[in-house]
Design a protein around this motif. Structure first.
Motif, PDB file in Angstrom:
ATOM      1  N   THR A  26      50.472 -21.689 171.242  1.00  0.00           N
ATOM      2  CA  THR A  26      51.704 -20.783 171.631  1.00  0.00           C
ATOM      3  C   THR A  26      50.800 -19.320 170.682  1.00  0.00           C
ATOM      4  N   GLU A  27      49.777 -19.566 169.653  1.00  0.00           N
ATOM      5  CA  GLU A  27      49.486 -18.277 169.170  1.00  0.00           C
ATOM      6  C   GLU A  27      48.372 -17.823 169.758  1.00  0.00           C
ATOM      7  N   PHE A  28      47.465 -19.602 170.469  1.00  0.00           N
ATOM      8  CA  PHE A  28      46.173 -18.548 171.346  1.00  0.00           C
ATOM      9  C   PHE A  28      46.471 -18.029 172.553  1.00  0.00           C
ATOM     10  N   VAL A  29      47.966 -18.753 173.076  1.00  0.00           N
ATOM     11  CA  VAL A  29      48.278 -17.741 174.330  1.00  0.00           C
ATOM     12  C   VAL A  29      48.518 -16.495 174.206  1.00  0.00           C
ATOM     13  N   ASP A  30      49.065 -16.224 172.815  1.00  0.00           N
ATOM     14  CA  ASP A  30      49.408 -14.950 172.556  1.00  0.00           C
ATOM     15  C   ASP A  30      48.098 -13.763 172.353  1.00  0.00           C
ATOM     16  N   HIS A  32      44.974 -15.019 174.135  1.00  0.00           N
ATOM     17  CA  HIS A  32      44.321 -15.095 175.286  1.00  0.00           C
ATOM     18  C   HIS A  32      45.128 -15.124 176.644  1.00  0.00           C
ATOM     19  N   PRO A  33      45.858 -14.664 176.658  1.00  0.00           N
ATOM     20  CA  PRO A  33      46.789 -14.940 177.708  1.00  0.00           C
ATOM     21  C   PRO A  33      47.013 -15.838 179.381  1.00  0.00           C
ATOM     22  N   TYR A  34      45.551 -15.434 179.218  1.00  0.00           N
ATOM     23  CA  TYR A  34      44.842 -15.473 180.636  1.00  0.00           C
ATOM     24  C   TYR A  34      43.945 -17.087 180.800  1.00  0.00           C
ATOM     25  N   THR A  35      44.381 -17.464 179.674  1.00  0.00           N
ATOM     26  CA  THR A  35      43.510 -18.767 179.824  1.00  0.00           C
ATOM     27  C   THR A  35      44.817 -19.610 180.187  1.00  0.00           C
ATOM     28  N   ALA A  36      44.317 -20.620 181.898  1.00  0.00           N
ATOM     29  CA  ALA A  36      45.211 -21.422 181.941  1.00  0.00           C
ATOM     30  C   ALA A  36      45.423 -22.588 181.678  1.00  0.00           C
ATOM     31  N   THR A  37      44.155 -23.531 180.806  1.00  0.00           N
ATOM     32  CA  THR A  37      44.309 -24.732 179.960  1.00  0.00           C
ATOM     33  C   THR A  37      44.786 -24.665 178.889  1.00  0.00           C
ATOM     34  N   ALA A  38      44.903 -23.438 178.112  1.00  0.00           N
ATOM     35  CA  ALA A  38      46.063 -23.391 177.094  1.00  0.00           C
ATOM     36  C   ALA A  38      47.657 -23.303 177.491  1.00  0.00           C
ATOM     37  N   TRP A  39      47.827 -22.620 178.701  1.00  0.00           N
ATOM     38  CA  TRP A  39      49.211 -23.122 178.925  1.00  0.00           C
ATOM     39  C   TRP A  39      49.275 -24.521 179.663  1.00  0.00           C
ATOM     40  N   PHE A  40      48.415 -24.998 180.076  1.00  0.00           N
ATOM     41  CA  PHE A  40      49.048 -26.239 180.290  1.00  0.00           C
ATOM     42  C   PHE A  40      49.199 -27.288 179.068  1.00  0.00           C
ATOM     43  N   ASN A  41      47.989 -26.693 178.020  1.00  0.00           N
ATOM     44  CA  ASN A  41      48.472 -27.655 177.269  1.00  0.00           C
ATOM     45  C   ASN A  41      49.301 -27.973 176.250  1.00  0.00           C
ATOM     46  N   LEU A  42      50.390 -26.145 176.251  1.00  0.00           N
ATOM     47  CA  LEU A  42      51.474 -26.095 175.943  1.00  0.00           C
ATOM     48  C   LEU A  42      52.643 -26.633 176.478  1.00  0.00           C
ATOM     49  N   GLY A  43      52.349 -27.094 177.597  1.00  0.00           N
ATOM     50  CA  GLY A  43      53.426 -27.331 178.702  1.00  0.00           C
ATOM     51  C   GLY A  43      53.136 -29.092 178.321  1.00  0.00           C
ATOM     52  N   VAL A  44      52.144 -29.483 178.342  1.00  0.00           N
ATOM     53  CA  VAL A  44      52.114 -30.999 177.555  1.00  0.00           C
ATOM     54  C   VAL A  44      52.648 -31.311 176.178  1.00  0.00           C
ATOM     55  N   ALA A  45      52.421 -30.869 175.127  1.00  0.00           N
ATOM     56  CA  ALA A  45      53.343 -30.598 174.199  1.00  0.00           C
ATOM     57  C   ALA A  45      54.366 -30.132 174.117  1.00  0.00           C
ATOM     58  N   TYR A  46      55.418 -29.120 175.079  1.00  0.00           N
ATOM     59  CA  TYR A  46      56.461 -29.307 175.109  1.00  0.00           C
ATOM     60  C   TYR A  46      57.793 -30.471 175.694  1.00  0.00           C
ATOM     61  N   ASN A  47      56.719 -30.554 176.744  1.00  0.00           N
ATOM     62  CA  ASN A  47      57.100 -32.100 177.614  1.00  0.00           C
ATOM     63  C   ASN A  47      56.757 -33.414 176.678  1.00  0.00           C
ATOM     64  N   ARG A  48      56.402 -33.507 175.537  1.00  0.00           N
ATOM     65  CA  ARG A  48      56.176 -34.346 174.480  1.00  0.00           C
ATOM     66  C   ARG A  48      57.406 -34.300 174.131  1.00  0.00           C
ATOM     67  N   LEU A  49      58.081 -33.266 173.357  1.00  0.00           N
ATOM     68  CA  LEU A  49      58.893 -33.510 172.824  1.00  0.00           C
ATOM     69  C   LEU A  49      60.651 -33.086 173.650  1.00  0.00           C
ATOM     70  N   GLU A  50      60.434 -33.369 175.030  1.00  0.00           N
ATOM     71  CA  GLU A  50      61.668 -33.175 176.151  1.00  0.00           C
ATOM     72  C   GLU A  50      61.642 -32.652 175.289  1.00  0.00           C
ATOM     73  N   MET A  51      61.111 -30.744 175.838  1.00  0.00           N
ATOM     74  CA  MET A  51      62.016 -29.201 175.676  1.00  0.00           C
ATOM     75  C   MET A  51      61.219 -29.107 176.937  1.00  0.00           C
ATOM     76  N   PHE A  52      61.552 -29.584 177.942  1.00  0.00           N
ATOM     77  CA  PHE A  52      61.629 -30.033 179.395  1.00  0.00           C
ATOM     78  C   PHE A  52      61.381 -28.645 180.315  1.00  0.00           C
ATOM     79  N   GLU A  53      62.729 -27.627 180.696  1.00  0.00           N
ATOM     80  CA  GLU A  53      62.447 -26.637 181.009  1.00  0.00           C
ATOM     81  C   GLU A  53      61.595 -25.427 180.292  1.00  0.00           C
ATOM     82  N   LYS A  54      60.671 -25.034 178.660  1.00  0.00           N
ATOM     83  CA  LYS A  54      59.708 -24.422 177.764  1.00  0.00           C
ATOM     84  C   LYS A  54      58.072 -25.695 178.690  1.00  0.00           C
TER      85      LYS A  54
END
Length: 202
Positions: A26-30, A32-54
């Motif tokens: 979250t801090e990283f994309v703040d 570097h907002p155009y880093t697709a890899t970071a958004w992807f990894n953030l999605g993976v982390a949210y998914n693991r926490l079962e925060m599927f909408e996020k």
């Protein structure tokens, strides 16, 4: 450095530190907002926490930055399926097929979505496509067996479940389903042996 971003995500995963992973990315994309890899990894982390909408939101950002990001489509579809949004999940899995070579696992998950919608004919089509690409994908064999049983075609389905068991002999869940179908077919001795195998494994 995309490789470092992936490796870091992997380290967080191994340590079971999903909350820390969310905080870092979250801090990283703040910054570097155009880093697709970071958004992807953030999605993976949210998914693991079962925060599927996020997770879906994060994958959407990754896709907006890189419209050919096949893993982001695939994971977004998984998150949608976890929310029981099966029609949307199928749509997004199919997007994955447009941006990369078809993979058996993608066909399998599409089949599973159709199965959960009780659209058994389409489920069989996609499970069969999965097997055509990878005959070792035990889940797809099992899926066909379960669908045929749901269609009151247990005598056909049991052969597919048996194939799944042969491919993954240590899978207690497979043995359990195999035992259930054997019991339905009144193969009681075989069913007993399968249930004993379940207890032995799990």
């Amino acid at each position: 450095n995309e490789a470092a971003l992936y490796e870091l995500a992997f380290c967080y995963e191994l340590n079971g530190q999903s909350e820390e992973s969310v905080k870092y990315y979250t801090e990283f994309v703040d910054k570097h907002p155009y880093t697709a890899t970071a958004w992807f990894n953030l999605g993976v982390a949210y998914n693991r926490l079962e925060m599927f909408e996020k997770a879906i939101d994060a994958y959407d950002y990754a896709i907006a930055i890189n419209e050919n990001f096949s893993s982001a489509y695939f994971n977004k579809a998984n998150s949608l399926a976890n929310l029981n949004l099966f029609d949307k999940a199928i749509e997004v899995y199919k997007e994955t097929l447009k941006v990369e070579e078809p993979e058996a696992i993608t066909y399998y998950y599409i089949g599973e979505c159709y199965e959960k919608k009780e659209d058994f004919e389409h489920a069989l089509v996609f499970y069969n496509k999965a097997i055509a690409l990878n005959a070792q994908l035990a889940d797809a064999w099992l899926g066909i067996g379960i669908v045929l049983d749901a269609q009151d075609r247990t005598s056909e389905g049991i052969h597919y479940v048996k194939k799944a068991v042969e491919l993954e002999k240590e899978n207690a869940e497979y043995w359990y389903i195999y035992g259930e179908l054997q019991q339905k077919m009144q193969f009681y001795e075989d069913a007993e042996n399968s249930f004993k195998k379940v207890i032995e494994l799990d």
